[in-house]
Design an enzyme around this catalytic site. Sequence first.
Site, PDB file in Angstrom:
ATOM      1  N   ASN A 111       0.900  -1.100  -0.074  1.00  0.00           N
ATOM      2  CA  ASN A 111      -0.005   0.114   0.208  1.00  0.00           C
ATOM      3  C   ASN A 111       0.861   1.356   0.029  1.00  0.00           C
ATOM      4  O   ASN A 111       1.932   1.094   0.612  1.00  0.00           O
ATOM      5  CB  ASN A 111      -0.972   0.210   1.033  1.00  0.00           C
ATOM      6  CG  ASN A 111      -0.599   0.894   2.386  1.00  0.00           C
ATOM      7  OD1 ASN A 111      -0.586   2.093   2.603  1.00  0.00           O
ATOM      8  ND2 ASN A 111       0.136  -0.113   3.402  1.00  0.00           N
ATOM      9  N   PHE A 115      -1.824   7.960   4.308  1.00  0.00           N
ATOM     10  CA  PHE A 115      -2.813   8.523   5.398  1.00  0.00           C
ATOM     11  C   PHE A 115      -4.040   9.448   4.947  1.00  0.00           C
ATOM     12  O   PHE A 115      -4.353  10.416   5.498  1.00  0.00           O
ATOM     13  CB  PHE A 115      -1.931   9.533   6.311  1.00  0.00           C
ATOM     14  CG  PHE A 115      -0.837   9.078   7.184  1.00  0.00           C
ATOM     15  CD1 PHE A 115      -0.896   7.787   7.463  1.00  0.00           C
ATOM     16  CD2 PHE A 115      -0.071   9.758   7.612  1.00  0.00           C
ATOM     17  CE1 PHE A 115      -0.039   7.324   8.353  1.00  0.00           C
ATOM     18  CE2 PHE A 115       0.823   9.304   8.763  1.00  0.00           C
ATOM     19  CZ  PHE A 115       0.858   8.086   8.946  1.00  0.00           C
ATOM     20  N   SER A 175       5.107   4.826   9.080  1.00  0.00           N
ATOM     21  CA  SER A 175       4.562   4.757   7.874  1.00  0.00           C
ATOM     22  C   SER A 175       5.604   5.245   6.641  1.00  0.00           C
ATOM     23  O   SER A 175       6.075   6.159   6.767  1.00  0.00           O
ATOM     24  CB  SER A 175       3.214   5.416   7.559  1.00  0.00           C
ATOM     25  OG  SER A 175       2.861   5.289   6.292  1.00  0.00           O
ATOM     26  N   ASN A 177       4.879   6.105   3.964  1.00  0.00           N
ATOM     27  CA  ASN A 177       4.188   6.672   2.574  1.00  0.00           C
ATOM     28  C   ASN A 177       3.767   8.203   2.886  1.00  0.00           C
ATOM     29  O   ASN A 177       3.081   8.862   1.890  1.00  0.00           O
ATOM     30  CB  ASN A 177       2.816   6.065   2.505  1.00  0.00           C
ATOM     31  CG  ASN A 177       2.946   4.481   1.930  1.00  0.00           C
ATOM     32  OD1 ASN A 177       3.757   4.266   1.129  1.00  0.00           O
ATOM     33  ND2 ASN A 177       2.187   3.544   2.723  1.00  0.00           N
ATOM     34  N   THR A 178       4.368   8.603   3.969  1.00  0.00           N
ATOM     35  CA  THR A 178       4.304  10.143   4.272  1.00  0.00           C
ATOM     36  C   THR A 178       5.859  10.536   4.029  1.00  0.00           C
ATOM     37  O   THR A 178       6.567  10.162   4.991  1.00  0.00           O
ATOM     38  CB  THR A 178       3.772  10.713   5.551  1.00  0.00           C
ATOM     39  OG1 THR A 178       2.267  10.201   5.395  1.00  0.00           O
ATOM     40  CG2 THR A 178       3.989  12.024   5.870  1.00  0.00           C
ATOM     41  N   LYS A 209       4.752   3.475  17.098  1.00  0.00           N
ATOM     42  CA  LYS A 209       4.898   1.943  16.138  1.00  0.00           C
ATOM     43  C   LYS A 209       6.022   2.187  15.428  1.00  0.00           C
ATOM     44  O   LYS A 209       6.155   3.366  14.731  1.00  0.00           O
ATOM     45  CB  LYS A 209       3.611   2.076  15.356  1.00  0.00           C
ATOM     46  CG  LYS A 209       3.509   1.091  14.347  1.00  0.00           C
ATOM     47  CD  LYS A 209       2.055   1.115  13.536  1.00  0.00           C
ATOM     48  CE  LYS A 209       1.704  -0.040  12.740  1.00  0.00           C
ATOM     49  NZ  LYS A 209       0.447  -0.156  12.287  1.00  0.00           N
ATOM     50  N   ASN A 238       5.377  -1.865  11.500  1.00  0.00           N
ATOM     51  CA  ASN A 238       4.719  -1.249  10.346  1.00  0.00           C
ATOM     52  C   ASN A 238       5.088  -2.171   9.425  1.00  0.00           C
ATOM     53  O   ASN A 238       5.658  -3.173   9.056  1.00  0.00           O
ATOM     54  CB  ASN A 238       4.840   0.193  10.213  1.00  0.00           C
ATOM     55  CG  ASN A 238       3.723   0.981   9.807  1.00  0.00           C
ATOM     56  OD1 ASN A 238       3.377   0.600   8.900  1.00  0.00           O
ATOM     57  ND2 ASN A 238       3.521   2.231  10.300  1.00  0.00           N
TER      58      ASN A 238
END
Length: 348
Positions: A111, A115, A175, A177-178, A209, A238
């Site tokens: 993915n 967010f 994450s 993805n940011t 996390k 994660n």
Amino acid sequence: MTPAFASALMPLMRRVDAETAHGWALAALRAGLAGRDAAPDDPALAMEALGLRFANPLGLAAGFDKDAAAVLPLLRLGFGFVEAGTVTPRPQGGNPRPRLFRLEEDRAVINRMGFNNAGLDSFLARLRDLPRPLPGVLGANVGVNKEGAEPERDYPMLCRAVAPLADYVTVNISSPNTPGLRDLQGEDRLRAILRAVDAPALGKPVLVKLAPDLADDALPALVELCVGQGVAGLIISNTTLARPETLRSPQRGEAGGLSGAPLLERSTAMLRAARRLAGPRLVLVGAGGVASGADAYAKVKAGASLVQLYSGFAYGGPALVRRIKDELAALLRRDGVARLADAVGVEA
């Protein structure tokens, strides 16, 4: 409808793209179409952690219900806890679609959602509307916006906002993805954020996390930092940016975080290392690749008091929750272990 019947429909869901199927699943949950599991949990699975009582250790990881839209139906499937979010201060659309990919040959998911969520105000409204008491533990996972973020300002604000409505709060700094988010795992940046959050004054347990891609030599300092700042626990881990050579799916080259079965070994090794470093000072939540009772048991023996799944749930459907719990209880009986808590960290 029962969870088993809902799970039988999963092959039909996989005929549409992953993100559309995910939206349908949330809508079905909100409509009560996924059923519920009314059977009591085996008392051996009960766990005391974070100052809370969990009827069982199995939780749904953040990312599935980003906007806290289906918390109650998810808990009724038999999860011991559900972690809603990640929520950011302001609404944001996330990255362009397509951004969610099934790697069916690998029982994995990639993915790069970014967010996407409706923002803090909507999230809080949904939490306020939940009937209390809930049939399980509720966690809230918080993160920062892609643009205009000031982590030392935003994380404390988010934590203070959600803490009165959740049983625990997770600070998501991992994450992939940011842009720049994982840089916050650096010791100095994380110290500044956690000082600003002031976990001991928050009134609810705070978890952090972490990413599975951390260098091994970075973990000891982060563990000590979290202990020193009053953090209650760590979620390990994660998604990963790594791409194991064993991946077979044509989607394996997509950018984003990889989750599911290929993450099991790495995340469990990191969990075991964290347990050795932290001992009983931190509660550990094992995430990454859990799709069976044996997977959950491996996490517990490596040091996890609690276990989360996401990709396994996406593939297995609602019936997987009961199946994992039954398998886990059977494994305890096989090994002559009276309580799951007695197995925590025995192989760490």
